[in-house]
Write an enzyme that holds these catalytic residues in place. Structure first.
Site, PDB file in Angstrom:
ATOM      1  CG  HIS A 101      -0.407   0.233   2.533  1.00  0.00           C
ATOM      2  ND1 HIS A 101      -0.021  -0.923   3.363  1.00  0.00           N
ATOM      3  CD2 HIS A 101      -0.128   1.237   3.218  1.00  0.00           C
ATOM      4  CE1 HIS A 101       0.407  -0.329   4.554  1.00  0.00           C
ATOM      5  NE2 HIS A 101       0.425   0.937   4.376  1.00  0.00           N
ATOM      6  CG  ASP A 130       0.067  -4.253   2.955  1.00  0.00           C
ATOM      7  OD1 ASP A 130       0.230  -3.779   1.650  1.00  0.00           O
ATOM      8  OD2 ASP A 130      -0.158  -3.688   4.038  1.00  0.00           O
ATOM      9  CB  SER A 168       3.105   1.741   5.875  1.00  0.00           C
ATOM     10  OG  SER A 168       2.037   1.828   7.017  1.00  0.00           O
TER      11      SER A 168
END
Length: 579
Positions: free
Chosen positions: A306, A339, A422
């Site tokens: 992402h 992910d 992230s």
């Protein structure tokens, strides 16, 4: 000047008091005698026959008055003819005053300390033709020291003939003219020099000097008061600004060595920061910031899917290292189910790969350190512990078709993780990667009013590094990742406890794939799976998470409930290509 021996030094003498009487012949220095009439009969005719007159001695008193000196005629009344020649003094000590003569009493004078002056220059006579001008002496200046010779001179001798009353004229006696001061009258060559004025002005008196001193003191006091006031104001202002004149020095510890233990947070951060990078992604519609870390010396960098998703197929990815260097990166591969994504930089040397740990060895309570760029604040270090293991989470789902949903059997940590962290590493106490920070749980469900992103509340989740390692290797080697599968379709709307196998597939086909791992193990449509490898399963998402925690080809044990009865089966996981 007469061509004779120099006169004996001495002050000018004043005429003796005049006595009325007939005019007498003047007595000269060459006459050798002094003929005169003697009205009183007391004149000795032989007094002046012995030779020139060299001095006058005071005789005895006659009829109660001082006796006239021998050889001196009585003086006429003191009157001077303005036309007459000025009085002179010859070597005999007798002043010649025109038609009459004056007798002078002899006064002893101190002998000079040097030879007599042949030119009779001051102070022994009038200036000679070649003598220098007399020194400037203020007439009224008092002698600082030296004898007062005026006391030794008779009062009659202290008055100059020039100071005598003017002679009587036809109209009777005239008022005496104001005496002209004689600056040489009291001159004493042996006295200390009096104070002189270069400009010829008068010497200030004692009163004047005192007044001048008082004025100086008053002026000095005023100036001192003004200066003191100014200095006091400056000092006061400084003290007010600095709370005193004393410099404030606070106690401080001495400088310590920069090194830290390797297992401390500082030691872990110092070891790991060179391998952590910040990613800036820019696409046609959106952009974002995330974190990654170096996998090898070839330039491969691991991050979340992402993070790079905004770039799409034609966006830009820029990588900034901890030292500030930047480089362009290219997407190698990505997988939305896990992910995870891998990018690669080129033209960069000296890369430091991040060492990988083993997530299966992690225990709850182990200390961890998270490094990332929350809200684009690069090289941010936070610390915490592992608060839970094998936490099944799902993330994504913004597309609505489920293709962007990731299923993670995550490590839970309370280390602060925020948007921008992230893709960053979660490190153990030996600075080894044990997880990839991927998701957080927010109290407001991610509805921050200002940024549209939620902040950390101490619930962060990381993809275990064992799973990330397998996926990264597949992405680097093939560009795609494989997913382990059971070969059944689950009913995601089932609200009961466990994961129920759907009645049919989404395309209308059978829910259990023919010749798939589930079909071969005896799984049928409508079965409810309650456990996977002995771990309780409460939903379909949890079963997917438990399955993807394995590799394709691994054996997986399932507990089934069918018609109120439970049974256990074992199957070999199949493989499906990811997106």
């Amino acid at each position: 000047m007469p061509d004779s021996a120099p006169a004996r030094p001495g002050p000018a003498r004043e005429p003796a008091p005049a006595h009325p009487g007939p005019a007498q012949e003047p007595v000269t220095a060459d006459s050798g005698s002094a003929p005169r009439s003697d009205p009183g009969g007391g004149l000795d005719p032989d007094a002046g026959s012995d030779g020139p007159f060299h001095g006058v001695e005071v005789g005895e008193a006659v009829d109660g008055a001082p006796e006239e000196p021998s050889g001196v005629a009585p003086a006429a009344p003191h009157s001077l003819d303005p036309a007459a020649s000025p009085p002179t003094v010859d070597g005999t000590g007798v002043r010649e005053d025109g038609d009459y003569e004056l007798a002078r009493p002899a006064v002893a004078r101190p002998e000079p300390l040097h030879a007599s002056d042949p030119y009779s220059t001051p102070p022994y006579g009038h200036p000679g033709p070649w003598a220098p001008a007399p020194p400037v002496q203020h007439p009224t200046a008092p002698h600082a020291q030296g004898p007062d010779l005026s006391a030794a001179i008779p009062a009659q001798a202290q008055t100059s003939p020039l100071d005598s009353p003017a002679p009587a004229g036809p109209s009777g006696p005239q008022p005496p003219e104001e005496a002209v001061p004689d600056p040489w009258r009291n001159y004493d060559p042996w006295a200390a020099p009096a104070p002189l004025q270069q400009n010829g002005g008068a010497v200030p008196t004692v009163t004047q000097r005192r007044r001048r001193t008082r004025r100086t003191l008053v002026l000095g006091a005023v100036v001192l008061a003004l200066v003191s006031g100014g200095v006091g104001g400056v000092v006061g202002a400084y003290m007010q600004r600095n709370e005193g004149v004393t410099k404030v020095e606070l106690p401080q510890a001495a400088e310590e060595a920069p090194g830290r233990p390797a297992d401390s947070v500082a030691g872990i951060a110092a070891h790991a920061l060179p391998s952590v990078v910040t990613l800036h992604v820019k696409g046609s519609e959106e952009e974002g910031t995330g974190t990654g870390f170096v996998l090898d010396g070839r330039g491969h960098i691991l991050t979340n899917n992402h993070v790079i998703e905004p770039a799409g197929d034609s966006g830009e990815i820029s990588v900034t290292f901890s030292g500030g260097e930047s480089a362009k990166a290219k997407l190698v591969g990505h997988d939305s189910g896990y992910d995870l994504a891998v990018v690669k930089v080129t033209g960069v040397s000296g890369l430091t790969p991040m060492p990988l740990g083993n997530s299966d060895s992690v225990q709850v309570g182990d200390p961890v350190v998270a490094i990332g760029a929350p809200f684009d604040l690069a090289n941010t270090v936070t610390s915490g512990i592992i608060s839970a293991k094998e936490r099944p989470i799902t993330a994504g789902g913004e597309k609505g078709d489920g293709t962007d949903v990731s299923y993670v059997d995550a490590l839970q940590t309370d280390a602060p993780i925020n948007p921008g962290n992230s893709g960053g590493p979660l490190l153990d106490s030996r600075a080894r990667v044990i997880g990839i920070n991927s998701a957080i749980r927010s109290a407001d469900n991610g509805s921050d009013l200002e940024s549209g992103q939620a902040g950390s509340i101490g619930l962060g989740f990381a993809i275990p590094v064992n799973q990330a390692k397998r996926v990264a290797e597949e992405l680097i080697n093939t560009g795609r990742a494989t997913h382990p599968v059971i070969g059944v379709t689950l009913d995601m709307n089932y609200t009961g406890d466990g994961a129920r196998v759907a009645a049919k597939a989404a395309d209308g086909g059978p829910a259990v794939s023919p010749r798939g791992p589930g079909a071969e193990a005896g799984v049928k449509a409508g079965d409810v799976i309650t456990e996977a490898d002995g771990t309780r399963v409460h939903s379909g998402e949890e079963l997917i998470v438990r399955t993807r925690a394995h590799r394709p080809g691994d054996h997986l044990g399932l507990t089934l409930r069918r018609g109120g009865a439970e049974r256990t089966v074992t199957l070999v996981l199949g493989s499906a290509d990811g997106d």
